[in-house]
Design a protein around this motif. Structure first.
Motif, PDB file in Angstrom:
ATOM      1  N   ASN A  15      -7.857   1.557  -5.417  1.00 23.13           N
ATOM      2  CA  ASN A  15      -8.319   0.944  -3.987  1.00 23.13           C
ATOM      3  C   ASN A  15      -7.424  -1.086  -3.904  1.00 23.13           C
ATOM      4  OD1 ASN A  15      -7.271   3.762  -3.435  1.00 23.13           O
ATOM      5  ND2 ASN A  15      -9.766   3.717  -3.187  1.00 23.13           N
ATOM      6  N   ASP A  16      -7.667  -1.232  -4.817  1.00 21.29           N
ATOM      7  CA  ASP A  16      -7.682  -2.889  -5.569  1.00 21.29           C
ATOM      8  C   ASP A  16      -8.892  -3.191  -3.903  1.00 21.29           C
ATOM      9  OD1 ASP A  16      -6.189  -5.328  -5.476  1.00 21.29           O
ATOM     10  OD2 ASP A  16      -4.573  -4.930  -4.836  1.00 21.29           O
TER      11      ASP A  16
ATOM     12  N   VAL B 209      -9.900  -2.389  -1.312  1.00 20.63           N
ATOM     13  CA  VAL B 209      -9.715  -2.192   0.564  1.00 20.63           C
ATOM     14  C   VAL B 209      -9.972  -0.337   0.804  1.00 20.63           C
ATOM     15  CG1 VAL B 209      -8.184  -2.435   2.194  1.00 20.63           C
ATOM     16  CG2 VAL B 209      -7.817  -4.319   0.062  1.00 20.63           C
ATOM     17  N   PHE B 210     -11.192  -0.333   1.427  1.00 28.01           N
ATOM     18  CA  PHE B 210     -11.780   0.587   1.919  1.00 28.01           C
ATOM     19  C   PHE B 210     -11.053   1.393   2.675  1.00 28.01           C
ATOM     20  CE2 PHE B 210     -15.848  -1.309   0.609  1.00 28.01           C
ATOM     21  CZ  PHE B 210     -16.373  -0.110   0.185  1.00 28.01           C
ATOM     22  N   THR B 211      -9.881   0.512   3.358  1.00 22.21           N
ATOM     23  CA  THR B 211      -9.409   0.941   4.441  1.00 22.21           C
ATOM     24  C   THR B 211      -7.824   1.265   3.518  1.00 22.21           C
ATOM     25  OG1 THR B 211      -8.970  -1.631   5.260  1.00 22.21           O
ATOM     26  CG2 THR B 211     -10.514   0.343   6.195  1.00 22.21           C
ATOM     27  N   ARG B 212      -7.412   0.815   3.127  1.00 20.77           N
ATOM     28  CA  ARG B 212      -5.592   1.533   2.145  1.00 20.77           C
ATOM     29  C   ARG B 212      -5.199   2.105   2.434  1.00 20.77           C
ATOM     30  NH1 ARG B 212      -3.096  -1.419  -2.779  1.00 20.77           N
ATOM     31  NH2 ARG B 212      -1.980  -0.349  -3.123  1.00 20.77           N
ATOM     32  N   ASP B 213      -6.193   3.656   1.981  1.00 30.39           N
ATOM     33  CA  ASP B 213      -5.230   4.787   3.341  1.00 30.39           C
ATOM     34  C   ASP B 213      -4.918   5.035   4.346  1.00 30.39           C
ATOM     35  OD1 ASP B 213      -7.760   4.944   3.854  1.00 30.39           O
ATOM     36  OD2 ASP B 213      -8.120   6.871   3.989  1.00 30.39           O
ATOM     37  N   ARG B 214      -5.554   3.639   5.052  1.00 29.62           N
ATOM     38  CA  ARG B 214      -5.013   3.696   6.390  1.00 29.62           C
ATOM     39  C   ARG B 214      -3.648   2.947   7.177  1.00 29.62           C
ATOM     40  NH1 ARG B 214      -9.558   5.646  11.222  1.00 29.62           N
ATOM     41  NH2 ARG B 214     -10.505   6.407   9.808  1.00 29.62           N
ATOM     42  N   MET B 215      -3.232   2.284   5.795  1.00 29.71           N
ATOM     43  CA  MET B 215      -2.264   1.931   6.057  1.00 29.71           C
ATOM     44  C   MET B 215      -0.599   2.481   5.383  1.00 29.71           C
ATOM     45  SD  MET B 215      -2.550  -1.571   3.811  1.00 29.71           S
ATOM     46  CE  MET B 215      -4.580  -2.367   4.430  1.00 29.71           C
ATOM     47  N   MET B 216      -1.403   3.982   5.375  1.00 32.54           N
ATOM     48  CA  MET B 216      -0.254   4.848   4.839  1.00 32.54           C
ATOM     49  C   MET B 216       0.476   5.629   6.461  1.00 32.54           C
ATOM     50  SD  MET B 216      -0.038   4.390   2.242  1.00 32.54           S
ATOM     51  CE  MET B 216      -1.709   3.968   0.269  1.00 32.54           C
TER      52      MET B 216
ATOM     53  N   CYS C 131     -20.464  -8.337   0.736  1.00 32.09           N
ATOM     54  CA  CYS C 131     -18.950  -7.518   0.892  1.00 32.09           C
ATOM     55  C   CYS C 131     -18.657  -7.712  -0.671  1.00 32.09           C
ATOM     56  CB  CYS C 131     -18.003  -8.534   1.630  1.00 32.09           C
ATOM     57  SG  CYS C 131     -18.341  -9.164   3.403  1.00 32.09           S
ATOM     58  N   GLU C 132     -18.229  -8.294  -1.245  1.00 30.84           N
ATOM     59  CA  GLU C 132     -18.470  -8.164  -2.969  1.00 30.84           C
ATOM     60  C   GLU C 132     -18.578  -6.487  -3.294  1.00 30.84           C
ATOM     61  OE1 GLU C 132     -18.143 -11.271  -5.445  1.00 30.84           O
ATOM     62  OE2 GLU C 132     -17.353 -12.894  -3.876  1.00 30.84           O
ATOM     63  N   SER C 133     -20.158  -7.006  -2.982  1.00 30.90           N
ATOM     64  CA  SER C 133     -21.055  -5.662  -3.904  1.00 30.90           C
ATOM     65  C   SER C 133     -20.521  -4.217  -3.508  1.00 30.90           C
ATOM     66  CB  SER C 133     -22.123  -6.213  -3.900  1.00 30.90           C
ATOM     67  OG  SER C 133     -22.754  -5.962  -2.736  1.00 30.90           O
ATOM     68  N   CYS C 134     -20.489  -4.381  -2.359  1.00 33.09           N
ATOM     69  CA  CYS C 134     -19.634  -2.891  -1.766  1.00 33.09           C
ATOM     70  C   CYS C 134     -18.313  -3.036  -1.980  1.00 33.09           C
ATOM     71  CB  CYS C 134     -19.702  -3.229  -0.126  1.00 33.09           C
ATOM     72  SG  CYS C 134     -20.319  -1.562   0.504  1.00 33.09           S
ATOM     73  N   HIS C 135     -17.085  -3.604  -1.820  1.00 30.69           N
ATOM     74  CA  HIS C 135     -16.290  -3.470  -2.450  1.00 30.69           C
ATOM     75  C   HIS C 135     -15.690  -3.446  -3.756  1.00 30.69           C
ATOM     76  CE1 HIS C 135     -13.878  -4.323   1.540  1.00 30.69           C
ATOM     77  NE2 HIS C 135     -14.958  -4.683   2.331  1.00 30.69           N
TER      78      HIS C 135
ATOM     79  N   ALA D 249       0.912  -0.930  -0.136  1.00 30.22           N
ATOM     80  CA  ALA D 249      -0.228   0.128  -0.337  1.00 30.22           C
ATOM     81  C   ALA D 249       0.563   1.307  -0.045  1.00 30.22           C
ATOM     82  CB  ALA D 249      -0.877  -0.015   1.545  1.00 30.22           C
ATOM     83  N   ARG D 250       1.802   1.022   0.661  1.00 27.15           N
ATOM     84  CA  ARG D 250       2.905   2.717   0.823  1.00 27.15           C
ATOM     85  C   ARG D 250       3.292   2.961  -0.849  1.00 27.15           C
ATOM     86  NH1 ARG D 250       4.564   1.898   7.277  1.00 27.15           N
ATOM     87  NH2 ARG D 250       2.488   2.270   8.410  1.00 27.15           N
ATOM     88  N   ALA D 251       3.776   1.342  -0.553  1.00 27.17           N
ATOM     89  CA  ALA D 251       4.329   1.753  -2.281  1.00 27.17           C
ATOM     90  C   ALA D 251       4.175   1.961  -3.714  1.00 27.17           C
ATOM     91  CB  ALA D 251       5.400   0.633  -2.186  1.00 27.17           C
ATOM     92  N   GLY D 252       2.524   2.090  -3.386  1.00 28.64           N
ATOM     93  CA  GLY D 252       1.609   2.389  -4.650  1.00 28.64           C
ATOM     94  C   GLY D 252       1.242   1.060  -5.296  1.00 28.64           C
ATOM     95  N   ARG D 253       1.632  -0.035  -4.480  1.00 32.27           N
ATOM     96  CA  ARG D 253       1.273  -1.628  -5.376  1.00 32.27           C
ATOM     97  C   ARG D 253       0.113  -2.153  -4.678  1.00 32.27           C
ATOM     98  NH1 ARG D 253       6.286  -2.066  -2.998  1.00 32.27           N
ATOM     99  NH2 ARG D 253       5.826  -3.906  -2.226  1.00 32.27           N
ATOM    100  N   PRO D 254      -0.313  -3.094  -6.099  1.00 30.51           N
ATOM    101  CA  PRO D 254      -1.872  -3.211  -5.816  1.00 30.51           C
ATOM    102  C   PRO D 254      -1.157  -4.721  -4.509  1.00 30.51           C
ATOM    103  CG  PRO D 254      -1.464  -3.414  -9.162  1.00 30.51           C
ATOM    104  CD  PRO D 254       0.012  -3.658  -7.285  1.00 30.51           C
ATOM    105  N   PHE D 255      -2.371  -5.070  -3.812  1.00 27.56           N
ATOM    106  CA  PHE D 255      -1.901  -6.701  -3.184  1.00 27.56           C
ATOM    107  C   PHE D 255      -1.737  -7.547  -3.585  1.00 27.56           C
ATOM    108  CE2 PHE D 255      -4.537  -2.965  -0.894  1.00 27.56           C
ATOM    109  CZ  PHE D 255      -3.870  -3.191   0.459  1.00 27.56           C
ATOM    110  N   ALA D 256      -0.368  -8.155  -2.661  1.00 33.59           N
ATOM    111  CA  ALA D 256      -0.153  -9.711  -3.659  1.00 33.59           C
ATOM    112  C   ALA D 256      -1.580 -10.643  -3.092  1.00 33.59           C
ATOM    113  CB  ALA D 256       1.449 -10.094  -2.711  1.00 33.59           C
TER     114      ALA D 256
END
Length: 146
Positions: free
Chosen positions: A135-136, A138-145, A125-129, A62-69
């Motif tokens: 953000n790949d 993930v709603f909380t990706r920005d929180r990983m920064m 969950c799928e339909s909302c995400h 997330a910090r590197a701006g890459r998709p999650f593995a």
């Protein structure tokens, strides 16, 4: 078809529904020791508190701006009124891309004791995400920064 046969068929369908629902996401597991990973955020809304965990590798991506593995797992403890009511897990696998409305992520709900909730198949969950493609999913990706 007689009334009795129709009733038997209907009863079979009703009893099979939880099993059929579970088939969609039964490969998603609750990871042992997930709370030993990175606790990267807490959300509080009224009487709801959500504690969210993932791996150091996911945070680095997330910090590197890459998709999650492949194999990334994000886990959320959902507390209501101070009591753990459920545990939600999202996991990413390339093989699920054609089965999921949110990229390659699948979702599963577990009871506080770790048993799967067979009544939930992760589709909500799928339909909302799906709205978080940028953000790949993930709603909380920005929180990983942080």
């Amino acid at each position: 078809m007689t009334f009795r046969k129709a009733l038997i068929v209907l009863a079979g369908i009703v009893f099979a529904m939880p099993v059929l629902a579970q088939m969609h996401n039964d490969e998603v597991a609750l990871p042992d020791g997930y709370r030993d990973g990175v606790h990267y955020t807490t959300f509080r809304r009224g009487g709801i508190t959500e504690e969210i965990y993932t791996s150091a590798e996911a945070v680095a991506a997330a910090r590197a701006g890459r998709p999650f593995a492949e194999g990334t797992v994000i886990t959320m403890d959902d507390f209501r009124g101070g009591k753990l009511t459920r545990i939600l897990v999202m996991e990413k696998r390339a093989e699920w891309a054609d089965r999921s409305a949110s990229g390659s992520w699948m979702y599963r709900e577990f009871a506080p004791d770790g048993t799967p909730n067979a009544a939930e198949d992760g589709k909500r969950c799928e339909s909302c995400h799906a709205s978080e493609a940028a953000n790949d999913y993930v709603f909380t990706r920005d929180r990983m920064m942080d």
